[in-house]
Design a protein around this motif. Structure first.
Motif, PDB file in Angstrom:
ATOM      1  N   PHE A 218      63.195  -9.555   7.226  1.00 20.29           N
ATOM      2  CA  PHE A 218      62.220  -9.946   6.071  1.00 20.29           C
ATOM      3  C   PHE A 218      61.406  -8.010   6.157  1.00 20.29           C
ATOM      4  N   TYR A 219      61.593  -7.389   6.880  1.00 19.97           N
ATOM      5  CA  TYR A 219      60.028  -5.965   7.189  1.00 19.97           C
ATOM      6  C   TYR A 219      60.894  -5.703   6.643  1.00 19.97           C
ATOM      7  N   ARG A 220      62.506  -5.262   6.896  1.00 17.13           N
ATOM      8  CA  ARG A 220      63.292  -4.314   6.439  1.00 17.13           C
ATOM      9  C   ARG A 220      63.694  -4.382   4.680  1.00 17.13           C
ATOM     10  N   GLU A 221      63.664  -5.370   5.006  1.00 21.77           N
ATOM     11  CA  GLU A 221      63.953  -5.663   3.206  1.00 21.77           C
ATOM     12  C   GLU A 221      63.060  -5.368   2.567  1.00 21.77           C
ATOM     13  N   PHE A 222      61.625  -5.585   2.272  1.00 17.32           N
ATOM     14  CA  PHE A 222      60.769  -5.699   1.371  1.00 17.32           C
ATOM     15  C   PHE A 222      59.685  -5.093   1.852  1.00 17.32           C
ATOM     16  N   GLU A 223      59.559  -3.805   3.505  1.00 16.50           N
ATOM     17  CA  GLU A 223      58.715  -3.193   4.302  1.00 16.50           C
ATOM     18  C   GLU A 223      57.190  -3.751   3.818  1.00 16.50           C
ATOM     19  N   LEU A 224      57.526  -5.051   3.898  1.00 15.77           N
ATOM     20  CA  LEU A 224      56.155  -6.184   4.178  1.00 15.77           C
ATOM     21  C   LEU A 224      55.820  -6.479   5.228  1.00 15.77           C
TER      22      LEU A 224
ATOM     23  N   LYS B  84      60.948  -1.759  -2.749  1.00 13.53           N
ATOM     24  CA  LYS B  84      60.781  -2.381  -1.855  1.00 13.53           C
ATOM     25  C   LYS B  84      60.167  -3.718  -1.522  1.00 13.53           C
ATOM     26  N   ASN B  85      59.093  -3.154  -2.072  1.00  9.51           N
ATOM     27  CA  ASN B  85      57.499  -4.160  -1.806  1.00  9.51           C
ATOM     28  C   ASN B  85      57.909  -4.811  -3.561  1.00  9.51           C
TER      29      ASN B  85
END
Lengths: 101, 119, 107
Positions: free
Chosen positions: C51-57, B63-64
């Motif tokens: 955004f956080y759910r998608e990228f964990e950032l 995901k990152n």
């Protein structure tokens, strides 16, 4: 621009040296350090590849202290043993350093 | 601007190197640096689809990694021989906007950089 | 509304646990930062959580602007628009109000 490649793993257990030799160009230099010095010995699985690189003009070095520390190794002909000062000099002479570890 | 290449050569879960490489790239991108990322050797395992690292109490690096473009890292390369020797096809990669490189192309990429960051 | 106790915050004022987040918590945090939440704010807060759910950032400045551009259009995907909503530092403030961690590499 030329790159200084350093390898610190034994090729008997790790493919660092193999990968390094795959991408090392004729203008580059290779320095074996720590357990990487085993890669520059006559029984090394990469011995033939290293000989070929030396033929093509690649400068191959091994750190003297690391080599001496490991006993009576049969270092391949054409590999230059160097000290820490030479290591620093090589680092300055090359545009980039790629550490294979 | 200084050209930089980050080379990521280690597995996603075995140690912290994969994450440190990614953090470094994101940090450089935040400073709007010219940073590129190359996966080779065991680093290509980071790109494999279907990772479920929660089983070993780790975060999902996939995901990152998919955030790289939005953080401004446009150039992501993969050493194709490393994929081939591990039997990984392009279809099994979680990122689709990566460029596959031959040995010669990888050599040229490395030679063109002013700095290399090795992970 | 201020009588509701705030969940645990870190030293920078970010929620320690995302699970503690609620719209009420966001509203209180916003008030503490002299921001009155409107629909325009909520739209961006929702997006940052996406955004956080998608990228964990948590998105840093540039990523935030780009993501807003992609999802809410060019007019809103501008630093000045986000600055008006979330002063004095949009990326830090919106992540804080959305219950996310402080974004890395954000100054």
């Amino acid at each position: 621009m030329s790159t200084l490649h350093t390898v610190n793993k034994s090729p008997f257990t790790d493919n660092c040296l193999h990968s390094c030799l795959l991408l090392c160009t004729n203008e580059d230099a290779l320095l074996l350090i720590e357990d990487g010095v085993y890669g520059g010995t006559s029984q090394s699985p990469c011995a033939e590849d290293i000989r070929a690189k030396i033929q093509l003009g690649v400068s191959v070095y091994a750190l003297k202290q690391d080599t001496l520390a490991r006993g009576e190794l049969q270092v391949l002909e054409g590999i230059t043993l160097i000290d820490d000062k030479d290591f620093v000099r090589l680092s300055c002479e090359h545009q980039c350093i790629q550490s294979w570890y | 601007m200084t050209s930089m290449l980050c080379i990521s050569r280690h597995t996603p879960s075995g140690n912290a190197l994969a994450r440190e490489a990614l953090d470094t790239v994101l940090a450089a991108a935040a400073y709007e640096q010219d940073i590129k990322l190359l996966f080779m050797d065991d680093g290509v395992w980071q790109l494999l689809k279907g990772q479920q690292p929660s089983h070993i109490n780790q975060k999902d690096i996939t995901k990152n990694l998919s955030a790289l473009p939005i953080f401004g890292v446009e150039e992501v390369y993969v050493h194709e021989p490393s994929l081939q020797s591990r039997g990984i096809s392009r279809d099994s990669l979680s990122l689709n906007n990566v460029q596959l490189l031959t040995n010669e192309q990888t050599q040229a990429l490395i030679a063109s950089q002013q700095h290399i960051l090795s992970f | 509304m201020n009588e509701i106790p705030l969940p645990e915050l870190d030293n920078d004022g970010y929620l320690c646990n995302l699970q503690d987040w609620s719209p009420t918590v966001a509203t209180i945090l916003a008030e503490q930062n002299q921001i009155e939440l409107s629909d325009a704010h909520w739209e961006v807060i929702d997006l940052v959580q996406q955004f956080y759910r998608e990228f964990e950032l948590a998105p840093a400045s540039r990523a935030l602007v780009r993501y807003v551009q992609q999802h809410l259009g060019k007019e809103k995907g501008r630093s000045i628009y986000l600055l008006q909503l979330f002063p004095p530092h949009p990326a830090l403030m919106v992540n804080k109000l959305a219950g996310l961690p402080r974004p890395a590499n954000c100054f």
